[in-house]
Design an enzyme around this catalytic site. Structure first.
Site, PDB file in Angstrom:
ATOM      1  N   SER A 310      13.338  -1.103  37.282  1.00 15.57           N
ATOM      2  CA  SER A 310      13.643  -0.396  38.519  1.00 15.57           C
ATOM      3  C   SER A 310      12.377   0.015  39.275  1.00 15.57           C
ATOM      4  CB  SER A 310      14.537   0.809  38.190  1.00 15.57           C
ATOM      5  OG  SER A 310      15.086   1.375  39.339  1.00 15.57           O
ATOM      6  N   ASP A 321       1.922  -8.580  44.468  1.00 16.89           N
ATOM      7  CA  ASP A 321       2.061  -9.399  45.680  1.00 16.89           C
ATOM      8  C   ASP A 321       0.981  -9.119  46.708  1.00 16.89           C
ATOM      9  OD1 ASP A 321       4.236 -10.524  44.511  1.00 16.89           O
ATOM     10  OD2 ASP A 321       5.702  -9.854  45.991  1.00 16.89           O
ATOM     11  N   LYS A 335      15.772  -5.013  37.093  1.00 16.73           N
ATOM     12  CA  LYS A 335      16.787  -4.229  37.783  1.00 16.73           C
ATOM     13  C   LYS A 335      16.344  -3.976  39.211  1.00 16.73           C
ATOM     14  CE  LYS A 335      19.154   0.064  38.377  1.00 16.73           C
ATOM     15  NZ  LYS A 335      18.863  -0.026  39.827  1.00 16.73           N
TER      16      LYS A 335
END
Length: 552
Positions: A310, A321, A335
């Site tokens: 999460s 990224d 999740k």
């Protein structure tokens, strides 16, 4: 995902700014805290009305004509729960009588044994023991199945969340005995725990590994995580911090806004942190870095594993990224669904998935749910059985799952965050014998007794001296073996020999915890932590990212 022109001003949407008030704060069990009224608009009003009438008619016939008396409300709740299972693993229905209990659990204001859990296939699975709680101290592990509580069977009994809370929660100091089925262990384990106040701190420790390397462990994202993190980071910077290991292993998630604010401390400019995408555009949002962070330039390594979920995945995905951090470890949990709490007229609550989380490159964090609830719940065990804990899953490294970071590095989707540097689980020193020392609480009992007997001399010793000079002697190990035998743990020479080095380390670490707290416990524990040691070896790669240089 395409990035906008850097000359254009980038702003968080009004929806995103309000997000913490009514949608954010996702927790590992897949639910949210919030208060937002919701009036769904149907894209198929005739179909909805037809299905509603059909369901109403069936309930009416059962209530009026079925041969036995039936609890219609209970039957309806069951039907709703089964219907939601067809949607995704985190949309859920909370009956009115369970709601207060569920909310108190999410808010962390309770006394109990300290575990994150989920119920799959009528079995209670441990998702993660909470750091500093009784379950962690007793050696309960992620993936353990709780099959009985105080001798009464709970597996295969249609137990629900409320039933688990009633059995596992209780006043501080009270005891509860769990019967645990563990993968790789033939016989069930019996573990007696003493309930305690579950600690609310979420930054377990921040310390300097050497004169320029810092380490911060975040065990979950609670209401105070960002402030705790900032305090730890400030303290380490005063001690000469130049490079940092951020440990998110076993972190099941929590308050999303705290993870986002933490990401902003590392990411410069107005780069994207996360975005959500739902049906239409109502629940779409984009979140960007906004403030000047306290550690935007130094080399950063993030430790991740299958217990990281999460909010942890959103933070790690944003750093990866944006080429801001090197991710070391194993694939995270996966999740990435956003739920909205919807109050119903009888006091119950529907927690409905309304969008998905995506990393800046466009990767969906959520792992697949194509095989249903049971397979989804067993995913962590299946990874072990398929060997993914020991080598990367090649099926996830295909062109259809390939994405590009800000500087063009290849990263992969498929559910969860893939590490840049894979580290297999080190099981070479583990053994059933060592496992039983934990499940029977032998190591904790021995180290607490040792601390009580040597308290005065230990408390006079600075940690630096303890770390360098304290040795766990053969005599100490023999005493542990004697305690274990008295508790019914049969001595097995081969298993003992395999685990002896790790056992010495763990005994020293727990004695250090009694004397110095987590500031002593973790530095000692990390001496035998393969993933931590691997992280220390890869700061040159992290430096290349931090400076925009070559990535090798």
């Amino acid at each position: 995902m395409e990035h906008g022109d850097e000359k254009e001003p980038i702003r968080n949407s009004p929806f995103q700014i309000k997000l913490p008030l009514f949608i954010a704060l996702a927790l590992a069990v897949g639910v949210l805290i919030g208060a937002n009224s919701f009036s769904p608009s149907s894209t198929n009003p005739q179909g909805t009305a037809k299905s509603y009438l059909k369901f109403r008619d069936i309930l009416s016939y059962i209530d009026r004509d079925y041969v036995d008396t039936v609890n219609i409300e209970e039957l309806s709740d069951y039907a709703i729960t089964k219907m939601l299972e067809k949607l995704d693993p985190h949309t859920s229905y909370i009956p009115a009588d369970e709601l207060a209990m569920a909310r108190s659990y999410l808010e962390g204001d309770f006394e109990g044994i300290g575990i994150e859990f989920n119920i799959f296939n009528d079995t209670i699975y441990v998702i993660s023991p909470l750091s500093g709680g009784p379950s962690e101290a007793a050696g309960i592990l992620a993936g353990d199945k709780i099959i009985a509580v105080d001798g009464k069977k709970v597996a295969g009994t249609n137990i629900n969340n409320e039933g688990v809370f009633k059995r596992l929660r209780g006043p501080k100091g009270s005891k509860v005995t769990l019967t645990i089925k563990r993968e790789g262990t033939k016989k069930p384990l019996s573990i007696t725990l003493e309930r305690n106040k579950i600690p609310t701190h979420s930054v377990d420790v921040g310390y300097m590994v050497d004169n320029r390397t810092g380490y911060i462990k975040v065990s979950r994202f609670s209401a105070t995580t960002y402030e705790e993190f900032k305090e730890a980071l400030t303290t380490l910077k005063k001690k000469g911090l130049e490079r940092l290991i951020l440990d998110l292993r076993g972190n099941p998630g929590g308050y999303m806004d705290h993870a986002i604010r933490m990401a902003d401390e590392f990411i410069s400019g107005e780069k994207m942190i996360v975005y959500t995408d739902g049906k239409g555009s109502k629940y779409d949002s984009k979140t960007f870095a906004r403030t000047k962070g306290d550690f935007e330039d130094g080399p950063l390594v993030v430790l991740l594993d299958e217990g990281s979920a999460s909010a942890s995945e959103i933070l790690a995905g944003a750093l990866q990224d944006n080429d801001r951090a090197l991710i070391v470890g194993r694939r995270s949990f996966g999740k990435g669904l956003v739920q909205m709490p919807i109050p119903l007229n009888d006091g119950s609550e529907l927690r409905l998935t309304i969008s998905r989380y995506f990393t800046p490159s466009g990767r969906s964090i959520q792992k697949p749910y194509t095989a249903g609830a049971e397979a989804y719940g067993q995913d962590i065990i299946h990874r072990f059985e398929n060997g993914e804990y020991f080598k990367p899953d090649s099926s996830l490294f295909v062109d259809s799952l390939k994405y590009k970071t800000l500087r063009g590095r290849a990263v992969y989707g498929g559910g969860g965050i893939m590490p840049d540097v894979f580290v297999p689980r080190d099981t070479s020193e583990l053994s059933p014998y060592l496992s039983q020392l934990y499940t029977k609480n032998i190591i904790r009992e021995y180290t607490l007794e040792y601390y009580r007997n040597h308290r005065k001399e230990l408390e006079k010793m600075p940690f630096e001296k303890f770390s360098k000079t304290f040795k766990v002697t053969d005599g100490m190990l023999q005493e542990v073996v004697r305690m274990a035998s008295a508790a019914g743990v049969a001595f097995k020479q081969e298993e003992y020999s395999r685990s002896e080095k790790l056992l010495r380390n763990n005994i020293k670490a727990f004695i250090a915890r009694s004397v110095y707290g987590n500031e002593g416990f973790f530095p000692v524990l990390h001496e035998s932590d393969e993933e931590f040691q691997e992280a220390l070896k890869h700061f040159s790669m992290a430096l290349g990212m931090a400076t925009g240089g070559a990535y090798k």
